[in-house]
Design a protein around this motif. Structure first.
Motif, PDB file in Angstrom:
ATOM      1  N   ALA A  52      31.906  16.109 -79.906  1.00 27.37           N
ATOM      2  CA  ALA A  52      31.749  16.549 -78.518  1.00 27.37           C
ATOM      3  C   ALA A  52      33.040  17.184 -78.007  1.00 27.37           C
ATOM      4  O   ALA A  52      33.016  18.228 -77.343  1.00 27.37           O
ATOM      5  CB  ALA A  52      31.355  15.377 -77.637  1.00 27.37           C
ATOM      6  N   THR A  53      34.170  16.586 -78.345  1.00 27.11           N
ATOM      7  CA  THR A  53      35.470  17.131 -77.921  1.00 27.11           C
ATOM      8  C   THR A  53      35.714  18.495 -78.540  1.00 27.11           C
ATOM      9  O   THR A  53      36.200  19.421 -77.874  1.00 27.11           O
ATOM     10  CB  THR A  53      36.602  16.168 -78.321  1.00 27.11           C
ATOM     11  N   ARG A  54      35.361  18.645 -79.797  1.00 28.32           N
ATOM     12  CA  ARG A  54      35.557  19.933 -80.473  1.00 28.32           C
ATOM     13  C   ARG A  54      34.723  21.027 -79.823  1.00 28.32           C
ATOM     14  O   ARG A  54      35.180  22.160 -79.654  1.00 28.32           O
ATOM     15  CB  ARG A  54      35.206  19.795 -81.958  1.00 28.32           C
ATOM     16  N   ILE A  55      33.498  20.711 -79.465  1.00 31.13           N
ATOM     17  CA  ILE A  55      32.624  21.714 -78.844  1.00 31.13           C
ATOM     18  C   ILE A  55      33.139  22.078 -77.454  1.00 31.13           C
ATOM     19  O   ILE A  55      33.131  23.260 -77.071  1.00 31.13           O
ATOM     20  CB  ILE A  55      31.177  21.187 -78.806  1.00 31.13           C
ATOM     21  N   LEU A  56      33.606  21.114 -76.697  1.00 26.12           N
ATOM     22  CA  LEU A  56      34.169  21.404 -75.380  1.00 26.12           C
ATOM     23  C   LEU A  56      35.425  22.263 -75.513  1.00 26.12           C
ATOM     24  O   LEU A  56      35.638  23.201 -74.730  1.00 26.12           O
ATOM     25  CB  LEU A  56      34.490  20.110 -74.646  1.00 26.12           C
ATOM     26  N   ARG A  57      36.276  21.951 -76.480  1.00 27.86           N
ATOM     27  CA  ARG A  57      37.475  22.760 -76.697  1.00 27.86           C
ATOM     28  C   ARG A  57      37.115  24.195 -77.068  1.00 27.86           C
ATOM     29  O   ARG A  57      37.725  25.147 -76.573  1.00 27.86           O
ATOM     30  CB  ARG A  57      38.328  22.152 -77.818  1.00 27.86           C
ATOM     31  N   LEU A  58      36.110  24.351 -77.929  1.00 27.14           N
ATOM     32  CA  LEU A  58      35.695  25.694 -78.328  1.00 27.14           C
ATOM     33  C   LEU A  58      35.158  26.470 -77.135  1.00 27.14           C
ATOM     34  O   LEU A  58      35.472  27.651 -76.951  1.00 27.14           O
ATOM     35  CB  LEU A  58      34.634  25.614 -79.422  1.00 27.14           C
ATOM     36  N   ALA A  59      34.356  25.817 -76.289  1.00 23.54           N
ATOM     37  CA  ALA A  59      33.788  26.485 -75.118  1.00 23.54           C
ATOM     38  C   ALA A  59      34.874  26.939 -74.151  1.00 23.54           C
ATOM     39  O   ALA A  59      34.693  27.924 -73.420  1.00 23.54           O
ATOM     40  CB  ALA A  59      32.808  25.556 -74.409  1.00 23.54           C
ATOM     41  N   ASN A  60      36.006  26.246 -74.151  1.00 22.13           N
ATOM     42  CA  ASN A  60      37.119  26.607 -73.259  1.00 22.13           C
ATOM     43  C   ASN A  60      38.182  27.457 -73.939  1.00 22.13           C
ATOM     44  O   ASN A  60      39.216  27.751 -73.340  1.00 22.13           O
ATOM     45  CB  ASN A  60      37.775  25.333 -72.710  1.00 22.13           C
ATOM     46  N   SER A  65      36.466  32.805 -73.500  1.00 26.31           N
ATOM     47  CA  SER A  65      37.114  33.208 -72.241  1.00 26.31           C
ATOM     48  C   SER A  65      36.304  32.819 -71.000  1.00 26.31           C
ATOM     49  O   SER A  65      35.888  33.678 -70.216  1.00 26.31           O
ATOM     50  CB  SER A  65      37.355  34.725 -72.238  1.00 26.31           C
ATOM     51  N   PRO A  66      36.067  31.536 -70.772  1.00 23.82           N
ATOM     52  CA  PRO A  66      35.271  31.131 -69.602  1.00 23.82           C
ATOM     53  C   PRO A  66      36.025  31.401 -68.300  1.00 23.82           C
ATOM     54  O   PRO A  66      37.252  31.298 -68.242  1.00 23.82           O
ATOM     55  CB  PRO A  66      35.075  29.632 -69.825  1.00 23.82           C
ATOM     56  N   GLU A  67      35.271  31.772 -67.248  1.00 24.31           N
ATOM     57  CA  GLU A  67      35.889  32.006 -65.939  1.00 24.31           C
ATOM     58  C   GLU A  67      36.379  30.702 -65.337  1.00 24.31           C
ATOM     59  O   GLU A  67      37.385  30.673 -64.626  1.00 24.31           O
ATOM     60  CB  GLU A  67      34.880  32.674 -65.003  1.00 24.31           C
ATOM     61  N   HIS A  68      35.659  29.600 -65.615  1.00 20.90           N
ATOM     62  CA  HIS A  68      36.047  28.288 -65.105  1.00 20.90           C
ATOM     63  C   HIS A  68      36.022  27.297 -66.263  1.00 20.90           C
ATOM     64  O   HIS A  68      35.344  27.515 -67.281  1.00 20.90           O
ATOM     65  CB  HIS A  68      35.093  27.828 -64.001  1.00 20.90           C
ATOM     66  N   SER A  69      36.746  26.220 -66.130  1.00 20.92           N
ATOM     67  CA  SER A  69      36.779  25.200 -67.179  1.00 20.92           C
ATOM     68  C   SER A  69      35.382  24.623 -67.401  1.00 20.92           C
ATOM     69  O   SER A  69      34.659  24.322 -66.445  1.00 20.92           O
ATOM     70  CB  SER A  69      37.741  24.076 -66.799  1.00 20.92           C
ATOM     71  N   VAL A  70      35.028  24.497 -68.674  1.00 22.74           N
ATOM     72  CA  VAL A  70      33.747  23.880 -69.035  1.00 22.74           C
ATOM     73  C   VAL A  70      34.008  22.406 -69.289  1.00 22.74           C
ATOM     74  O   VAL A  70      34.802  22.047 -70.165  1.00 22.74           O
ATOM     75  CB  VAL A  70      33.161  24.546 -70.293  1.00 22.74           C
ATOM     76  N   THR A  71      33.336  21.547 -68.544  1.00 27.87           N
ATOM     77  CA  THR A  71      33.647  20.117 -68.597  1.00 27.87           C
ATOM     78  C   THR A  71      32.488  19.245 -69.067  1.00 27.87           C
ATOM     79  O   THR A  71      32.651  18.034 -69.203  1.00 27.87           O
ATOM     80  CB  THR A  71      34.093  19.623 -67.211  1.00 27.87           C
ATOM     81  N   ASN A  72      31.311  19.831 -69.306  1.00 27.18           N
ATOM     82  CA  ASN A  72      30.188  19.012 -69.768  1.00 27.18           C
ATOM     83  C   ASN A  72      29.488  19.679 -70.942  1.00 27.18           C
ATOM     84  O   ASN A  72      29.523  20.907 -71.098  1.00 27.18           O
ATOM     85  CB  ASN A  72      29.197  18.733 -68.631  1.00 27.18           C
ATOM     86  N   LEU A  73      28.854  18.884 -71.765  1.00 24.91           N
ATOM     87  CA  LEU A  73      28.264  19.380 -73.010  1.00 24.91           C
ATOM     88  C   LEU A  73      27.118  20.369 -72.804  1.00 24.91           C
ATOM     89  O   LEU A  73      27.074  21.395 -73.494  1.00 24.91           O
ATOM     90  CB  LEU A  73      27.797  18.210 -73.869  1.00 24.91           C
TER      91      LEU A  73
END
Length: 278
Positions: A52-60, A65-73
Protein backbone atom coordinates in the motif's frame (compact mmCIF):
# COMPACT_ATOMS: atom_id res chain seq x y z
CA UNK A 1 32.26 -28.99 -14.19
CA UNK A 2 29.82 -29.41 -11.31
CA UNK A 3 26.85 -31.16 -12.95
CA UNK A 4 25.88 -32.50 -9.52
CA UNK A 5 22.50 -33.13 -7.97
CA UNK A 6 23.04 -30.05 -5.80
CA UNK A 7 23.18 -27.89 -8.93
CA UNK A 8 20.36 -29.50 -10.86
CA UNK A 9 17.39 -27.28 -11.74
CA UNK A 10 15.07 -29.57 -9.78
CA UNK A 11 17.14 -29.35 -6.59
CA UNK A 12 17.68 -25.60 -6.85
CA UNK A 13 13.98 -24.94 -7.36
CA UNK A 14 13.17 -27.15 -4.37
CA UNK A 15 15.71 -25.52 -2.06
CA UNK A 16 16.36 -21.98 -3.35
CA UNK A 17 13.15 -20.79 -5.03
CA UNK A 18 11.10 -18.77 -2.55
CA UNK A 19 7.31 -18.89 -2.85
CA UNK A 20 5.56 -16.15 -4.76
CA UNK A 21 3.72 -14.08 -2.11
CA UNK A 22 0.06 -15.05 -2.03
CA UNK A 23 -1.13 -11.45 -1.99
CA UNK A 24 0.51 -10.84 -5.38
CA UNK A 25 -1.31 -13.76 -6.99
CA UNK A 26 -4.61 -12.83 -5.33
CA UNK A 27 -4.56 -9.15 -6.30
CA UNK A 28 -3.31 -9.90 -9.81
CA UNK A 29 -6.29 -12.18 -10.28
CA UNK A 30 -8.60 -9.43 -9.01
CA UNK A 31 -7.14 -6.96 -11.51
CA UNK A 32 -8.11 -9.32 -14.31
CA UNK A 33 -11.78 -9.17 -13.25
CA UNK A 34 -13.40 -6.33 -15.20
CA UNK A 35 -16.40 -6.32 -12.87
CA UNK A 36 -14.51 -5.78 -9.64
CA UNK A 37 -14.57 -2.33 -8.05
CA UNK A 38 -11.50 -0.24 -7.25
CA UNK A 39 -12.62 -0.15 -3.62
CA UNK A 40 -12.37 -3.94 -3.39
CA UNK A 41 -8.91 -3.83 -4.95
CA UNK A 42 -7.95 -1.10 -2.49
CA UNK A 43 -9.26 -3.22 0.40
CA UNK A 44 -7.11 -6.15 -0.71
CA UNK A 45 -4.02 -3.96 -1.12
CA UNK A 46 -4.59 -2.33 2.29
CA UNK A 47 -4.00 -5.72 3.95
CA UNK A 48 -0.36 -5.42 2.85
CA UNK A 49 0.98 -2.16 4.38
CA UNK A 50 4.27 -2.30 2.46
CA UNK A 51 2.52 -2.73 -0.89
CA UNK A 52 0.00 0.00 0.00
CA UNK A 53 2.85 2.39 0.84
CA UNK A 54 4.58 1.66 -2.46
CA UNK A 55 1.43 2.39 -4.45
CA UNK A 56 0.83 5.65 -2.58
CA UNK A 57 4.44 6.70 -3.18
CA UNK A 58 4.13 5.90 -6.88
CA UNK A 59 0.89 7.90 -7.16
CA UNK A 60 2.68 10.90 -5.63
CA UNK A 61 5.84 10.52 -7.71
CA UNK A 62 7.05 12.68 -10.57
CA UNK A 63 5.88 10.01 -13.02
CA UNK A 64 2.24 10.96 -12.38
CA UNK A 65 2.80 14.56 -11.21
CA UNK A 66 -0.37 14.89 -9.09
CA UNK A 67 -1.74 18.41 -8.51
CA UNK A 68 -2.43 17.51 -4.87
CA UNK A 69 -1.02 14.87 -2.54
CA UNK A 70 -2.69 11.49 -2.91
CA UNK A 71 -3.39 10.15 0.57
CA UNK A 72 -5.77 7.20 0.10
CA UNK A 73 -5.59 3.97 -1.87
CA UNK A 74 -8.75 4.28 -4.03
CA UNK A 75 -7.52 7.66 -5.33
CA UNK A 76 -4.02 6.25 -5.87
CA UNK A 77 -5.40 3.27 -7.80
CA UNK A 78 -7.52 5.53 -9.99
CA UNK A 79 -4.52 7.82 -10.61
CA UNK A 80 -1.99 5.21 -11.66
CA UNK A 81 -4.27 2.61 -13.27
CA UNK A 82 -4.39 -1.17 -13.22
CA UNK A 83 -1.37 -1.64 -15.49
CA UNK A 84 0.92 0.26 -13.13
CA UNK A 85 -0.51 -1.61 -10.15
CA UNK A 86 0.13 -4.92 -11.91
CA UNK A 87 3.74 -3.86 -12.53
CA UNK A 88 4.22 -2.86 -8.88
CA UNK A 89 2.76 -6.20 -7.82
CA UNK A 90 5.19 -8.14 -10.01
CA UNK A 91 8.15 -6.09 -8.82
CA UNK A 92 7.08 -6.43 -5.20
CA UNK A 93 6.52 -10.16 -5.57
CA UNK A 94 9.93 -10.86 -7.07
CA UNK A 95 11.79 -8.39 -4.87
CA UNK A 96 10.16 -9.51 -1.63
CA UNK A 97 10.63 -13.18 -2.53
CA UNK A 98 14.39 -12.92 -2.96
CA UNK A 99 14.85 -10.26 -0.29
CA UNK A 100 17.48 -7.71 0.56
CA UNK A 101 20.24 -10.26 1.14
CA UNK A 102 20.35 -10.98 -2.58
CA UNK A 103 19.07 -7.75 -4.13
CA UNK A 104 21.30 -5.49 -2.01
CA UNK A 105 24.52 -7.35 -2.79
CA UNK A 106 26.57 -5.72 -5.60
CA UNK A 107 25.95 -8.57 -8.04
CA UNK A 108 22.32 -9.00 -7.00
CA UNK A 109 21.63 -5.29 -7.32
CA UNK A 110 23.13 -5.26 -10.81
CA UNK A 111 20.90 -8.15 -11.88
CA UNK A 112 17.86 -6.53 -10.22
CA UNK A 113 18.36 -3.19 -12.00
CA UNK A 114 18.82 -5.04 -15.28
CA UNK A 115 15.54 -6.89 -14.75
CA UNK A 116 13.63 -3.68 -14.00
CA UNK A 117 15.06 -1.85 -17.01
CA UNK A 118 14.38 -4.79 -19.34
CA UNK A 119 10.79 -5.06 -18.13
CA UNK A 120 10.12 -1.36 -18.75
CA UNK A 121 11.77 -1.38 -22.17
CA UNK A 122 10.00 -4.54 -23.31
CA UNK A 123 6.62 -3.13 -22.32
CA UNK A 124 7.35 0.22 -23.99
CA UNK A 125 8.55 -1.48 -27.18
CA UNK A 126 5.29 -3.42 -27.39
CA UNK A 127 3.31 -0.20 -27.23
CA UNK A 128 5.64 1.49 -29.73
CA UNK A 129 5.20 -1.42 -32.15
CA UNK A 130 1.43 -1.35 -31.48
CA UNK A 131 1.53 -4.96 -30.35
CA UNK A 132 -0.71 -6.62 -27.83
CA UNK A 133 0.91 -8.12 -24.79
CA UNK A 134 2.68 -5.22 -23.09
CA UNK A 135 1.72 -6.68 -19.67
CA UNK A 136 3.18 -10.06 -20.63
CA UNK A 137 6.30 -8.35 -22.00
CA UNK A 138 6.78 -6.52 -18.71
CA UNK A 139 6.37 -9.72 -16.68
CA UNK A 140 8.74 -11.64 -18.92
CA UNK A 141 11.30 -8.83 -18.86
CA UNK A 142 11.14 -8.76 -15.08
CA UNK A 143 11.50 -12.54 -14.74
CA UNK A 144 13.76 -13.37 -17.69
CA UNK A 145 16.93 -13.57 -15.56
CA UNK A 146 15.32 -15.02 -12.43
CA UNK A 147 17.55 -18.05 -12.91
CA UNK A 148 20.53 -15.80 -12.16
CA UNK A 149 19.00 -14.78 -8.82
CA UNK A 150 18.45 -18.43 -7.91
CA UNK A 151 22.05 -19.35 -8.77
CA UNK A 152 23.33 -16.33 -6.85
CA UNK A 153 21.25 -17.36 -3.85
CA UNK A 154 22.53 -20.95 -4.05
CA UNK A 155 26.25 -20.08 -4.23
CA UNK A 156 27.07 -16.38 -4.48
CA UNK A 157 30.89 -16.70 -4.76
CA UNK A 158 30.69 -19.38 -7.43
CA UNK A 159 28.05 -17.66 -9.56
CA UNK A 160 29.76 -14.28 -9.21
CA UNK A 161 32.91 -15.88 -10.61
CA UNK A 162 30.88 -17.29 -13.51
CA UNK A 163 29.54 -13.80 -14.27
CA UNK A 164 33.05 -12.32 -14.09
CA UNK A 165 34.34 -14.97 -16.47
CA UNK A 166 31.52 -14.15 -18.89
CA UNK A 167 32.58 -10.48 -19.01
CA UNK A 168 35.94 -11.61 -20.36
CA UNK A 169 34.91 -14.54 -22.55
CA UNK A 170 31.33 -13.67 -23.49
CA UNK A 171 28.40 -16.09 -23.92
CA UNK A 172 27.28 -16.47 -20.32
CA UNK A 173 24.83 -19.22 -21.22
CA UNK A 174 27.60 -21.41 -22.66
CA UNK A 175 29.72 -20.94 -19.53
CA UNK A 176 26.74 -21.78 -17.30
CA UNK A 177 26.09 -24.97 -19.26
CA UNK A 178 29.76 -25.88 -18.93
CA UNK A 179 29.79 -25.29 -15.16
CA UNK A 180 26.28 -26.37 -14.14
CA UNK A 181 24.92 -28.40 -17.04
CA UNK A 182 22.11 -25.88 -17.70
CA UNK A 183 21.78 -22.12 -18.13
CA UNK A 184 19.88 -19.38 -16.33
CA UNK A 185 17.17 -19.28 -19.01
CA UNK A 186 16.29 -22.95 -18.48
CA UNK A 187 16.38 -22.56 -14.69
CA UNK A 188 14.26 -19.41 -14.80
CA UNK A 189 11.64 -21.05 -17.02
CA UNK A 190 11.47 -24.10 -14.74
CA UNK A 191 11.10 -21.79 -11.72
CA UNK A 192 8.19 -19.98 -13.38
CA UNK A 193 6.53 -23.33 -14.02
CA UNK A 194 6.95 -24.10 -10.31
CA UNK A 195 5.25 -20.75 -9.57
CA UNK A 196 2.34 -21.87 -11.80
CA UNK A 197 2.81 -18.95 -14.18
CA UNK A 198 1.27 -19.19 -17.67
CA UNK A 199 3.01 -21.51 -20.13
CA UNK A 200 3.60 -18.80 -22.81
CA UNK A 201 5.42 -16.67 -20.22
CA UNK A 202 7.58 -19.60 -19.13
CA UNK A 203 8.48 -20.30 -22.75
CA UNK A 204 9.43 -16.66 -23.39
CA UNK A 205 11.85 -16.85 -20.48
CA UNK A 206 13.29 -20.16 -21.68
CA UNK A 207 13.97 -18.81 -25.19
CA UNK A 208 14.85 -15.15 -24.56
CA UNK A 209 18.39 -15.78 -25.86
CA UNK A 210 17.05 -17.86 -28.78
CA UNK A 211 13.81 -16.12 -29.75
CA UNK A 212 13.53 -17.71 -33.17
CA UNK A 213 13.38 -21.14 -31.50
CA UNK A 214 10.40 -20.19 -29.31
CA UNK A 215 7.49 -22.58 -30.00
CA UNK A 216 4.95 -19.88 -29.05
CA UNK A 217 4.90 -16.14 -28.53
CA UNK A 218 7.86 -15.59 -30.83
CA UNK A 219 7.16 -11.88 -31.41
CA UNK A 220 7.00 -11.12 -27.68
CA UNK A 221 10.08 -13.27 -27.06
CA UNK A 222 11.94 -11.23 -29.67
CA UNK A 223 10.82 -8.01 -27.98
CA UNK A 224 12.19 -9.20 -24.63
CA UNK A 225 15.41 -10.32 -26.31
CA UNK A 226 15.84 -6.88 -27.91
CA UNK A 227 15.14 -5.13 -24.59
CA UNK A 228 17.59 -7.41 -22.78
CA UNK A 229 20.34 -6.68 -25.31
CA UNK A 230 19.65 -2.94 -25.37
CA UNK A 231 19.96 -2.68 -21.58
CA UNK A 232 23.33 -4.43 -21.69
CA UNK A 233 24.58 -2.16 -24.47
CA UNK A 234 23.38 1.03 -22.79
CA UNK A 235 24.78 0.15 -19.37
CA UNK A 236 28.13 -0.85 -20.90
CA UNK A 237 28.09 2.33 -23.05
CA UNK A 238 28.52 0.34 -26.26
CA UNK A 239 27.26 1.15 -29.76
CA UNK A 240 23.87 -0.30 -30.58
CA UNK A 241 24.59 -0.93 -34.27
CA UNK A 242 24.97 -4.66 -33.60
CA UNK A 243 21.41 -4.67 -32.31
CA UNK A 244 19.92 -2.45 -35.02
CA UNK A 245 21.15 -4.80 -37.75
CA UNK A 246 20.53 -8.10 -35.98
CA UNK A 247 18.05 -10.71 -37.21
CA UNK A 248 16.07 -10.37 -33.96
CA UNK A 249 15.01 -6.81 -34.71
CA UNK A 250 13.93 -7.36 -38.32
CA UNK A 251 10.31 -6.48 -38.93
CA UNK A 252 9.85 -4.11 -35.99
CA UNK A 253 11.39 -1.05 -37.62
CA UNK A 254 12.88 0.37 -34.43
CA UNK A 255 15.38 3.19 -34.95
CA UNK A 256 18.38 4.35 -32.99
CA UNK A 257 16.55 7.56 -32.07
CA UNK A 258 13.58 5.59 -30.74
CA UNK A 259 15.88 3.42 -28.64
CA UNK A 260 17.57 6.50 -27.21
CA UNK A 261 14.22 8.07 -26.30
CA UNK A 262 12.96 4.85 -24.71
CA UNK A 263 16.16 4.50 -22.69
CA UNK A 264 16.04 8.08 -21.41
CA UNK A 265 12.48 7.50 -20.22
CA UNK A 266 13.43 4.23 -18.52
CA UNK A 267 16.29 5.89 -16.62
CA UNK A 268 13.87 8.53 -15.26
CA UNK A 269 11.30 5.91 -14.26
CA UNK A 270 13.94 3.73 -12.62
CA UNK A 271 15.00 6.63 -10.42
CA UNK A 272 11.39 7.25 -9.36
CA UNK A 273 10.85 3.54 -8.81
CA UNK A 274 13.86 3.28 -6.51
CA UNK A 275 12.32 6.06 -4.40
CA UNK A 276 9.04 4.15 -4.33
CA UNK A 277 10.74 1.01 -2.98
CA UNK A 278 13.04 2.67 -0.42
Amino acid sequence: MLHSTIFSPEYLIKTELPPMPGNVLRITEMLGDLNISQNKIADAISLDPILATRILRLANSAIFSPEHSVTNLPTAIAAIGNNAIREILMISGLGDSFGRRILSSPTGKEIWMHLLATAMLASDMCRLARMRGSDEAFSCGLLHDMGKLILLRADSPLYSSVLERATEEGDLSAIEREVFGFDHAQLGADACIAWNLPEPLCNMIRYHHRPTDAPMGMALTRIVSIADTLVHLKIEDREIDELLYSDTILGFGFSSAQFDALWEDVVIRLNDLMHTFN
